[in-house]
Scaffold this active site. Structure first.
Site, short mmCIF file in Angstrom:
data_model
loop_
_atom_site.label_atom_id
_atom_site.label_comp_id
_atom_site.label_asym_id
_atom_site.label_seq_id
_atom_site.Cartn_x
_atom_site.Cartn_y
_atom_site.Cartn_z
N ASP A 68 0.76 -1.61 -0.17
CA ASP A 68 -0.23 -0.24 0.23
C ASP A 68 0.77 1.41 -0.14
O ASP A 68 1.48 1.36 0.84
CB ASP A 68 -1.04 0.46 1.30
CG ASP A 68 -1.77 0.90 1.35
OD1 ASP A 68 -1.69 2.12 0.30
OD2 ASP A 68 -3.06 1.06 2.25
N ASN B 160 15.71 12.23 1.97
CA ASN B 160 16.66 12.00 3.50
C ASN B 160 18.12 12.72 2.39
O ASN B 160 18.46 12.65 2.11
CB ASN B 160 16.92 10.39 4.01
CG ASN B 160 17.85 11.05 5.18
OD1 ASN B 160 18.08 12.35 5.43
ND2 ASN B 160 18.13 9.38 6.06
N LYS C 20 6.92 12.88 15.27
CA LYS C 20 7.16 11.87 16.72
C LYS C 20 7.81 12.25 17.78
O LYS C 20 7.27 12.82 18.55
CB LYS C 20 7.90 10.34 17.06
CG LYS C 20 7.02 9.86 15.97
CD LYS C 20 7.54 7.64 15.26
CE LYS C 20 7.55 7.18 14.97
NZ LYS C 20 8.38 5.75 14.82
N GLU D 81 28.76 13.36 4.45
CA GLU D 81 28.83 12.18 5.89
C GLU D 81 29.13 10.67 4.42
O GLU D 81 29.05 9.70 4.55
CB GLU D 81 27.38 11.57 7.12
CG GLU D 81 26.45 10.95 6.54
CD GLU D 81 25.49 10.89 7.40
OE1 GLU D 81 26.39 9.64 7.65
OE2 GLU D 81 25.03 11.48 8.14
N CYS E 58 24.75 13.30 10.51
CA CYS E 58 23.72 13.57 10.10
C CYS E 58 24.50 15.19 11.29
O CYS E 58 23.19 16.77 10.67
CB CYS E 58 22.15 13.52 10.47
SG CYS E 58 22.43 11.99 9.24
N HIS F 54 16.07 16.91 12.98
CA HIS F 54 16.46 16.67 11.54
C HIS F 54 16.13 15.62 10.72
O HIS F 54 14.76 15.13 11.97
CB HIS F 54 17.63 15.82 12.22
CG HIS F 54 17.94 14.12 11.62
ND1 HIS F 54 18.58 14.72 10.32
CD2 HIS F 54 19.03 13.39 11.54
CE1 HIS F 54 19.15 13.48 9.83
NE2 HIS F 54 18.79 12.60 10.77
N SER G 91 17.45 3.10 16.74
CA SER G 91 17.72 4.42 16.51
C SER G 91 16.94 5.93 16.73
O SER G 91 17.24 6.40 17.50
CB SER G 91 18.21 4.31 14.12
OG SER G 91 18.25 6.33 14.48
N THR H 247 13.63 5.82 2.46
CA THR H 247 14.19 6.77 2.64
C THR H 247 15.02 7.84 2.49
O THR H 247 15.95 8.30 2.94
CB THR H 247 14.69 6.34 4.20
OG1 THR H 247 15.56 6.08 4.98
CG2 THR H 247 13.39 6.37 5.00
N SER I 66 23.43 10.01 14.38
CA SER I 66 23.83 9.08 14.88
C SER I 66 25.36 8.32 15.40
O SER I 66 25.86 9.10 14.87
CB SER I 66 23.20 8.06 13.46
OG SER I 66 21.95 8.23 13.71
#
Length: 388
Positions: A29, A276, A242, A79, A111, A233, A201, A152, A309
């Site tokens: 989907d 990203n 979130k 990076e 990042c 970020h 992560s 992503t 990270s």
């Protein structure tokens, strides 16, 4: 004297894949991507596009205005390094015709490094107020095919001119920092794609947000309700949602869920269309806010959460300056996005698998980019960049 962002411009690749196409191929989907991670498209670099060409294209409008001799330092954050020794910024320095007395250095910490570059640039200007520092963040996010990270992917670059008495954003000296040695995302030298523990992560990202916020509020008079908008970020847009909900809960925020969403919604628009961009993503988010929000932001406090990270994170603040609208590159950004070319799934695979010499063999790149600079060839281990 205030110090901060006097001008900001971003750039992304000439091609993109709509995630509906990926979902159709995977027989899933499309809302898994459109709603689940908040992403609609992902930028795919052409064979003659890389972090250098995107960086030069992002910085070109700034150099055209201030002049190639005005900048005395170029800090390049990435990076997606193309060399273990030579800074990608040195190539950009030549392409833009910058003065020989300009220092150039590359920074790396996942990042986060663009924020390190921004803070270093502010410190340089505070020390020598006549200085102008060009900060560039440029990255290409790549993950293995048929993995959770595939959707992503993306790419982009952002350029920021840091000066005294900036015309867009004054950056506060108060910051909250957090560092922890974790393995949530990493890419060893022998791999072209990253290794990711996605759930872990996300957990570390939210932990770092809490820790940096606590550190920030210990040194700054600003509290949650003092900020009008928040830039995060953006590994994917849903992550920012979130994170902001998490921060609102930590501060017992009385805003409605709709009001909380409005504090970040305009920062996500460009990321949803390009995917990203690692180091560049938080500042492309700032571009997105400045370009897309219809209200006047003058005098508003903007919060920033930068996460890299591994991990290093920082929470800091900035204030939008009166009259900032006159110094934006909104029309240029929107024309660039409109002129991108959509690819089908087979074309996406062709771009994904395009040969990247590993042993120094010579290769000429087809002219594919719509930008002003391109990687023309790699010959005897040497990358050859030219204007288009």
């Amino acid at each position: 004297m205030s110090v901060g962002i006097d001008e900001i411009s971003f750039y992304t690749s000439s091609y993109f894949l709509d995630l509906r196409t990926l979902a159709e191929k995977q027989q899933t989907d499309p809302e898994k991507y459109y709603a689940g991670i908040g992403q609609e498209k992902m930028g795919m670099a052409a064979p003659d596009e890389d972090i250098v060409t995107m960086a030069a294209n992002a910085a070109l409008p700034i150099i055209e205005r201030v002049g190639a001799d005005a900048v005395d330092t170029l800090l390049f954050a990435t990076e997606t390094a193309i060399d273990q020794s030579k800074s990608a910024g040195v190539y950009v320095h030549r392409l833009l015709g910058m003065q020989a007395n300009c220092r150039v250095v590359e920074l790396k910490q996942a990042c986060y490094s663009a924020t390190a570059a921004l803070q270093m640039a502010c410190a340089l200007v505070a020390r020598r107020p006549e200085s102008k520092v060009l900060v560039i963040a440029s990255d290409i996010a790549r993950y293995d095919l048929n993995t959770p990270g595939e959707a992503t992917q993306g790419c982009g670059a952002v350029a920021m001119l840091i000066t005294q008495n900036p015309r867009i954003l004054s950056v506060s000296a108060d910051v909250g920092n957090y560092t922890d040695d974790v393995m949530d995302f990493w890419r060893p030298n022998y791999r072209s794609t990253a290794l990711v523990d996605g759930k872990y992560s996300t957990k570390i990202y939210l932990r770092a947000l809490k820790k940096t916020w606590e550190n920030f509020t210990a040194v700054s008079p600003l509290q949650f309700n003092d900020f009008s908008y928040f830039c995060y970020h953006l590994p994917f847009s849903r992550m920012a949602q979130k994170a902001h909900q998490h921060l609102a809960r930590l501060n017992h925020c009385a805003l409605t869920p709709e009001e909380i969403e409005l504090q970040i919604a305009d920062t996500l628009r460009y990321n949803q269309a390009i995917g990203n961009s690692y180091t560049a993503s938080i500042y492309i988010g700032l571009c997105s806010l400045l370009d897309n929000l219809q209200d006047d932001l003058s005098g508003k406090n903007i919060a920033f959460f930068s996460y890299g990270s591994g991990c290093v994170a920082e929470f800091f603040a900035g204030q939008i300056q009166p009259g900032y609208q006159a110094y934006l590159h909104t029309a240029r950004h929107q024309v660039m996005l409109a002129q991108r070319q959509e690819v089908d799934y087979d074309e996406y695979l062709s771009l994904y698998h395009y040969a990247d010499p590993q042993q120094g063999e010579s290769v000429e790149m087809p002219h594919s980019t719509k930008g002003q600079f391109r990687l023309a060839a790699i010959t005897q281990h040497k990358r050859e960049y030219i204007p288009c």
